[in-house]
Design a protein around this motif. Structure first.
Motif, short mmCIF file in Angstrom:
data_model
loop_
_atom_site.label_atom_id
_atom_site.label_comp_id
_atom_site.label_asym_id
_atom_site.label_seq_id
_atom_site.Cartn_x
_atom_site.Cartn_y
_atom_site.Cartn_z
N GLU A 278 0.45 7.75 3.51
CA GLU A 278 1.58 6.84 3.33
C GLU A 278 0.86 5.49 2.56
O GLU A 278 -0.01 5.25 2.94
CB GLU A 278 2.19 6.61 4.69
N GLU A 279 1.89 5.02 1.74
CA GLU A 279 1.13 3.83 1.13
C GLU A 279 2.05 2.68 1.31
O GLU A 279 3.26 2.79 1.15
CB GLU A 279 1.20 4.06 -0.69
N ILE A 280 1.42 1.47 1.85
CA ILE A 280 2.11 0.14 1.86
C ILE A 280 2.00 -0.60 0.58
O ILE A 280 0.89 -0.83 0.20
CB ILE A 280 1.62 -0.50 3.12
N THR A 281 3.06 -1.20 0.25
CA THR A 281 3.02 -2.25 -0.98
C THR A 281 3.31 -3.46 -0.78
O THR A 281 4.00 -3.97 0.38
CB THR A 281 3.71 -1.41 -2.09
N GLY A 282 2.96 -4.34 -1.66
CA GLY A 282 3.18 -5.86 -1.57
C GLY A 282 2.27 -6.57 -1.10
O GLY A 282 1.20 -6.23 -0.68
N ALA A 283 2.79 -7.98 -0.75
CA ALA A 283 1.67 -8.98 -0.35
C ALA A 283 1.03 -8.44 1.03
O ALA A 283 0.03 -8.94 1.25
CB ALA A 283 2.42 -10.29 -0.30
N GLN A 284 1.95 -8.01 1.92
CA GLN A 284 1.39 -7.77 3.12
C GLN A 284 0.66 -6.18 3.19
O GLN A 284 0.28 -5.96 4.24
CB GLN A 284 2.69 -7.61 4.09
N ALA A 285 0.37 -5.90 2.11
CA ALA A 285 -0.51 -4.53 1.90
C ALA A 285 -1.94 -5.22 1.78
O ALA A 285 -2.84 -4.27 1.58
CB ALA A 285 -0.31 -3.84 1.00
N HIS A 286 -2.19 -6.49 1.75
CA HIS A 286 -3.71 -6.81 1.88
C HIS A 286 -4.52 -6.09 2.88
O HIS A 286 -3.94 -5.97 4.02
CB HIS A 286 -3.84 -8.44 1.91
N HIS A 287 -5.86 -5.77 2.72
CA HIS A 287 -6.58 -5.20 3.54
C HIS A 287 -6.78 -5.92 4.92
O HIS A 287 -6.62 -4.92 5.83
CB HIS A 287 -8.10 -5.28 3.08
#
Length: 307
Positions: A278-287
């Protein structure tokens, strides 16, 4: 595709700061330096994370098991890495925090908390006293924890959740010790932001379809090791791989490239192993924010306990 379901987290006034495993990446003796200037997050209080009584009545249907799930931090990680997620899962009634287990460099294990045999979806936080060591030693320390849990509490089955290097070290454990009958069986494994192909360059122009079908064009020593050992991965262990993409043109989570994280899928799928990503996107996807992202919470809970 697995069956999905809905659940709601209500997190009010949650203060999120950069967490323990953050900043630029660098390697040392095969290790991932996730945080040269790491800052632990503030753990949300019950009042901040609690679901109101009017909304908490059977918010979702999950399997209630006694199988513990171990949460393993990454390079330079501390208890702050998973404190927030564990608190949210617990307050939402999805699991019960049971133990915090600390492993010393010599493999000795100590614990705080209280283990109850009938706990529902028990959660165990694993801490490495030397949190800057390499993935080979961490794999041995994971083995030490599982051996301890089996000897002390007769635990025969566990799940693993690892962030960043914690995911890499968990995978190395699985291809090294995952079929050892003297250790608990790993039922499910979740990697979050794990650089399975390290930080090699040269794969930037490869499409994700080509990566899935052919594997990475350029492989790291770590990936080569995993390729050679993949047949030792326990066939019954199901894997969920969560990666982040900030969608800022970097094609990564600010530390780990998407292609490095997804590269492991080629090895899993070509060997007929149970794998999903699964891929999380956007600003809250920071490491350093992946383990604070409620979308990740949802994916974790669905994969571990969904009916």
């Amino acid at each position: 595709m697995r069956k999905t379901f809905l659940f709601t987290f209500m997190v009010a006034l949650l203060s999120i700061v950069s967490l323990g495993c953050q900043s630029q990446s660098e390697r040392s003796a095969g290790s991932i330096n996730e945080g040269r200037s790491s800052i632990e997050s503030k753990t949300p209080s019950t009042s901040e994370a609690a679901i109101s009584s009017s909304e908490s009545t059977d918010p979702l249907t999950t399997n209630q098991t006694t199988v513990p799930t171990l949460f393993i931090h990454g390079y330079e990680g501390t208890k702050g890495t998973f404190d927030g997620m564990l608190s949210r899962l617990e307050v939402s009634g999805l699991g019960e925090k049971a133990l915090t287990v600390t492993v010393q460099p010599d493999g000795s294990v100590s614990e705080t908390g209280s283990w109850q045999d009938q706990a529902i979806n028990p959660l165990i936080q694993v801490l490495f006293a030397d949190n800057k060591n390499n993935e080979w030693n961490q794999a041995d320390w994971i083995k030490a924890v599982l051996s301890y849990l089996k000897e002390t509490y007769q635990i025969d089955e566990v799940n693993l959740v690892g962030h960043s290097m914690g995911g890499v070290s968990s995978f190395r454990y699985l291809v090294t010790y995952g079929n050892d009958d003297s250790l608990p069986t790993v039922d499910k494994f979740i990697a979050i932001g794990a650089p399975f192909n390290d930080f090699v360059t040269g794969n930037e122009t490869q499409t994700l379809d080509a990566l899935s079908q052919d594997g990475p064009s350029v492989i790291s020593e770590r990936y080569g090791d995993f390729s050679a050992a993949i047949q030792q991965y326990p066939s019954s262990t199901k894997m969920l791989n969560i990666v982040g993409d900030l969608q800022d043109g970097s094609e990564g989570d600010g530390t780990v490239p998407v292609r490095s994280g997804l590269a492991i899928g080629y090895l899993m799928q070509t060997n007929g192993l149970d794998y999903h990503d699964e891929e999380i996107t956007g600003a809250q996807a920071h490491h350093s924010q992946l383990h604070e992202n409620i979308k990740v919470d949802k994916l974790v809970a669905e994969f571990l306990w969904s009916n």
